[in-house]
Design an enzyme around this catalytic site. Structure first.
Site, short mmCIF file in Angstrom:
data_model
loop_
_atom_site.label_atom_id
_atom_site.label_comp_id
_atom_site.label_asym_id
_atom_site.label_seq_id
_atom_site.Cartn_x
_atom_site.Cartn_y
_atom_site.Cartn_z
N GLY A 176 0.73 -1.21 0.43
CA GLY A 176 -0.04 0.18 -0.06
C GLY A 176 1.06 1.18 0.21
O GLY A 176 1.80 1.45 0.41
N GLY B 296 0.27 5.53 1.03
CA GLY B 296 -0.84 6.39 0.82
C GLY B 296 0.09 8.00 1.32
O GLY B 296 1.16 7.75 1.47
N GLY B 297 -0.80 8.51 2.20
CA GLY B 297 -0.17 9.82 2.24
C GLY B 297 1.11 10.18 3.58
O GLY B 297 1.68 10.32 3.19
N PHE B 298 0.99 8.93 3.80
CA PHE B 298 2.00 9.13 4.70
C PHE B 298 2.87 8.28 5.30
O PHE B 298 4.50 8.72 5.05
CB PHE B 298 1.37 8.52 6.49
CG PHE B 298 0.34 9.46 7.06
CD1 PHE B 298 1.23 10.55 7.86
CD2 PHE B 298 -0.84 9.01 7.43
CE1 PHE B 298 0.02 11.11 7.87
CE2 PHE B 298 -1.75 9.48 7.65
CZ PHE B 298 -1.35 11.23 8.48
N GLY B 299 3.30 6.98 3.65
CA GLY B 299 3.65 6.44 3.06
C GLY B 299 3.75 5.22 3.11
O GLY B 299 2.79 4.78 2.50
N VAL C 72 3.63 0.87 2.96
CA VAL C 72 3.09 -0.05 4.03
C VAL C 72 4.00 -1.54 2.89
O VAL C 72 3.12 -1.63 2.13
CB VAL C 72 1.64 0.13 3.98
CG1 VAL C 72 1.89 -0.71 5.16
CG2 VAL C 72 1.38 1.06 4.15
N LYS D 145 4.75 -0.08 8.13
CA LYS D 145 4.62 2.25 7.30
C LYS D 145 5.64 2.87 7.77
O LYS D 145 5.62 2.36 9.02
CB LYS D 145 2.80 2.01 7.93
CG LYS D 145 2.65 3.29 7.55
CD LYS D 145 1.93 3.91 7.88
CE LYS D 145 0.99 4.40 6.41
NZ LYS D 145 -1.31 4.66 6.11
N ASP E 128 -8.73 10.70 10.93
CA ASP E 128 -7.84 10.14 9.06
C ASP E 128 -9.39 8.53 8.65
O ASP E 128 -8.58 7.91 8.22
CB ASP E 128 -6.70 10.12 8.92
CG ASP E 128 -6.74 10.62 7.53
OD1 ASP E 128 -7.27 10.74 6.85
OD2 ASP E 128 -5.05 9.56 7.11
#
Ligand SMILES: *[C@@H]1O[C@H](CO)[C@@H](O)[C@H](O)[C@H]1NC(C)=O
Ligand SMILES: *[C@@H]1O[C@H](CO)[C@@H](O)[C@H](O)[C@H]1NC(C)=O
Ligand SMILES: *[C@@H]1O[C@H](CO)[C@@H](O)[C@H](O)[C@H]1NC(C)=O
Ligand SMILES: *[C@@H]1O[C@H](CO)[C@@H](O)[C@H](O)[C@H]1NC(C)=O
Ligand SMILES: *[C@@H]1O[C@H](CO)[C@@H](O)[C@H](O)[C@H]1NC(C)=O
Ligand SMILES: *[C@@H]1O[C@H](CO)[C@@H](O)[C@H](O)[C@H]1NC(C)=O
Length: 666
Positions: free
Chosen positions: A350, A352-355, A357, A371, A467
């Site tokens: 995955g 996402g916006g945070f980084g 996975v 993550k 979130d």
């Protein structure tokens, strides 16, 4: 007559050299512990080095060197033929064990022998060899074997007029302590001492050899009967002669004691001059091999060091004292590195916006999701980690379990349970995958609602998720919806200073008051959950570029459908009408209710749960377009269409990715 002549001669010498008479006797006895100021006659390449060392030959090939006591010694039948001498010598070969000719102690009528360099120890030339008229007595120290003289390697011999020795013996010495012969290597380069004693009465010539540190052995190496009166003339020179062969050798005399009238005094070993430092063998192969070895070692050391350094660098972590209490929650970077096969791109599950996975497998075979959140600030990290760790204690079937964390420079790693089916948005939006039926969707909605209720009200402290969105809802093996990533948005909230506040979240899920105040509450979570409910029911993202402008914001679109009396028009066309109508209406209306612009008008998660469980009836939703969504709110429209300068545009053009909004201090 002879006596008169001799005394005349003596007086002449005395007169010329102006030596006091008491010294007359002393001409036949001397002791040199080193040869500075020695009364020597040097010939050939012999020289006295500055430290007093007598060097007969150096490594020059085919040369000879000689040194004689300046004044001839009187060997007279009237007095005695006895004499005693001892000296310390060293033969330092150019090539170990190979080498050179030897040294001879010589008693000769002349200082300038008719010797040929490199032959016969410089004692004799080809024509005069073996002649009785030579009157030469020599004690040879010969490391080499000469077939023509029937000798042996490494021997000591007594030569009379001839180099074919009268008697010879291998170089050994009698050890007084061990009571046995011990052999010596003449060209070992080590200094050795030789004693030569002749007793006229016995007519025995004794030759004794020993290493420098050893006292005179009790037994001589050679004890040879010689009638010296047949050899010596009245006046004889005493000294040393040496020659070098094809393989060169340095010949040194360190000290010399001679006595014609008694036992020669012992040399003072400790005050003898030192030998020059050994020359290193200049064997090119050895030099090359040594150089190669050094290069190889340097390379090996460099590689080892670099590997060690890179290894340390590779697994380097940030670990502070305060973290010690989180022992089991702290994962080592090395274990994560191994679990994810070095964070291979193939292990990415995955992004996402945070980084990113990554999927990983621990040595215990437990599957994990790792993550990687890039995060530069150390500020607030302590609080955040404390929170993360405490969230590790959250237990709910609709929450993804947080197992632990790891910190590196500029990076935070969070470890979660692995969810085999991945995130919900992939089922909702990817065309290839089988999409979810209504039964599954409704179950997921209820599950996520129950997870969020647990966070808001049922745990020991209130946890605001911040979130909620389809991509943060993960599906376990039984297709249960599980809320993940809780609290992570806080990480960015913690990046505060007095000037600015970060608001983290995802456009389309952000409650209007959140963009204004920057304060996340359970109501802002409910707002996001409302957007999420509509998303699941309609199969559309909360904000999306569609053909029709009114379809842009999902809430508006649902409200419009509702206001036109056909709320079901908003349902996901992919369901093809296969849903329970009451449930669909409930979800859509509840989604609208949760999206109320007024936080107070939104239900709590406990109420939401009750509605979804049909334990309570939905209140009448005000039929007022200004209460829902953003279209009618000029403020939120501004926010959507003319972002402030501090608005951080997501790199992903899809508006649903996570962004941070910087707002002036609250
Ligand atoms: C050896 O001695 C001779 C004479 O003193 C000198 O000319 C020569 O340079 C010396 N050679 C070496 C290698 O020391
Ligand atoms: C050898 O020595 C004799 C004297 O003993 C001398 O006449 C002769 O020239 C010498 N020969 C050589 C080759 O030096
Ligand atoms: C030591 O060597 C000398 C000379 O080779 C020999 O005469 C003597 O017998 C030897 N002594 C012993 C104890 O081996
Ligand atoms: C020579 O050595 C023998 C023993 O081998 C000894 O009897 C004799 O006294 C020695 N002579 C001298 C002058 O040292
Ligand atoms: C030694 O030599 C001398 C001179 O040739 C001779 O007169 C004497 O007899 C010899 N002595 C012995 C013991 O052989
Ligand atoms: C020579 O021998 C005599 C008598 O033993 C002794 O007095 C003298 O010191 C010795 N000299 C040397 C230089 O050995």
């Amino acid at each position: 007559m002879a006596i008169v002549l001799r005394s005349l001669h003596l007086m002449m010498i005395l007169y010329i050299s102006n030596i006091p008479l008491s010294f007359a006797q002393d001409e036949s006895q001397f002791i040199y512990n080193g040869f500075n100021q020695a009364n020597l006659y040097l010939d050939g390449i012999a020289e006295i080095r500055p430290n007093g060392l007598l060097q007969l030959t150096n490594i020059s090939n085919q040369e000879l060197g000689r040194a004689f006591y300046q004044i001839p010694i009187k060997f007279s039948m009237i007095s005695s033929l006895s004499f005693s001498t001892n000296f310390v010598f060293a033969m330092v070969p150019q090539e170990p064990k190979l080498g050179g000719h030897g040294i001879a102690f010589t008693i000769s009528p002349s200082r300038s022998l008719n010797g040929v360099a490199s032959q016969f120890l410089g004692l004799s030339n080809f024509s005069n060899i073996g002649l009785n008229s030579n009157h030469i007595l020599a004690i040879e120290l010969d490391p080499v074997r000469s077939l023509e003289f029937e000798d042996i390697r490494n021997h000591v011999g007594i030569d009379v007029n001839d180099l074919k020795s009268l008697e010879l013996a291998p170089a050994v010495y009698y050890s007084n302590e061990e009571r046995r012969n011990i052999s010596l290597e003449l060209i070992s380069g080590n200094p050795m001492q030789l004693w030569i004693d002749y007793d006229e009465a016995e007519k025995l010539l004794n030759v004794t050899l020993a290493p420098i540190s050893t006292p005179k052995p009790n037994w001589p190496l050679l004890s040879t009967p010689i009638n010296l009166s047949q050899i010596v003339l009245e006046s004889m020179y005493v000294g040393f002669s040496a020659s070098t062969g094809v393989v060169a050798c340095d010949h040194y005399i360190l000290g010399w004691s001679f006595n014609k009238s008694g036992q020669a005094q012992s040399l003072d070993i400790s005050s003898l001059p030192k030998l020059p430092p050994r020359r290193k063998r200049k064997d090119k192969r050895i030099v090359v091999i040594r150089a190669l070895l050094i290069v190889v070692m340097v390379v090996l050391i460099t590689i080892t060091g670099a590997t060690y350094y890179l290894r340390r660098k590779k697994y380097e972590e940030v670990r502070e004292d305060w973290e010690s209490e989180y022992g089991t929650h702290r994962f080592s970077y090395k274990s994560l590195y191994k679990a994810t096969k070095g964070f291979k791109a193939r292990e990415i599950i995955g992004e996402g916006g945070f980084g990113k996975v990554y999927k990983g497998t621990l040595p215990s075979n437990e599957q994990i999701a790792v993550k990687r959140v890039s995060h530069d600030s150390q500020q607030g990290m302590k609080e955040f980690v404390a929170e993360i760790v405490s969230m590790g204690r959250l237990r709910h079937r609709n929450l993804v379990r947080l197992l632990g964390y790891c910190r590196r420079r500029g990076e935070l790693l969070l470890i979660y349970d692995y969810m085999p089916h991945g995130s919900l948005d992939r089922f909702l939006y990817s065309n290839g995958r089988r999409h979810l039926n209504w039964l599954q969707r409704f179950r997921i909605l209820r599950g996520v609602a129950s997870g969020l209720l647990y966070l808001h009200e049922e745990w020991e402290q209130i946890v605001i998720h911040r979130d909620i969105k389809a991509s943060n809802v993960l599906l376990d093996a039984e297709m249960n919806g599980r809320l993940g990533d809780f609290g992570l948005a806080r990480l960015y909230d913690h990046d505060t200073n007095s000037q600015t506040t970060h608001v983290a979240g995802t456009i389309g899920y952000l409650a209007p008051e959140l963009t204004r105040t920057g304060r996340a509450t359970t109501y802002t979570d409910v707002y996001a959950f409302g957007a999420f409910m509509l998303e699941v029911a309609c199969g559309r993202r909360p904000t999306e570029q569609m053909e029709m402008p009114e379809e842009l914001v999902l809430v508006d679109w649902v409200f419009e459908c509702w206001s036109k009396g056909d709320i079901l028009r908003a349902s996901d066309p992919r369901l093809e009408g296969n849903y329970v109508v009451e449930e669909m209406v409930l979800v859509l209306k509840l989604g609208l209710l949760c999206s109320h612009v007024n936080p107070a008008a939104r239900p709590s998660m406990r109420r939401v749960m009750q509605f979804l469980d049909c334990d309570a009836d939905l209140p009448n939703i005000p039929y007022d377009s200004s209460s829902f969504g953003r279209v009618t709110s000029s403020e939120t429209l501004d926010f959507l269409w003319s972002p402030p300068s501090s608005f951080v545009q997501p790199s992903n053009p899809s508006m649903s990715s996570t962004v941070s909004i910087l707002k002036d201090g609250c």
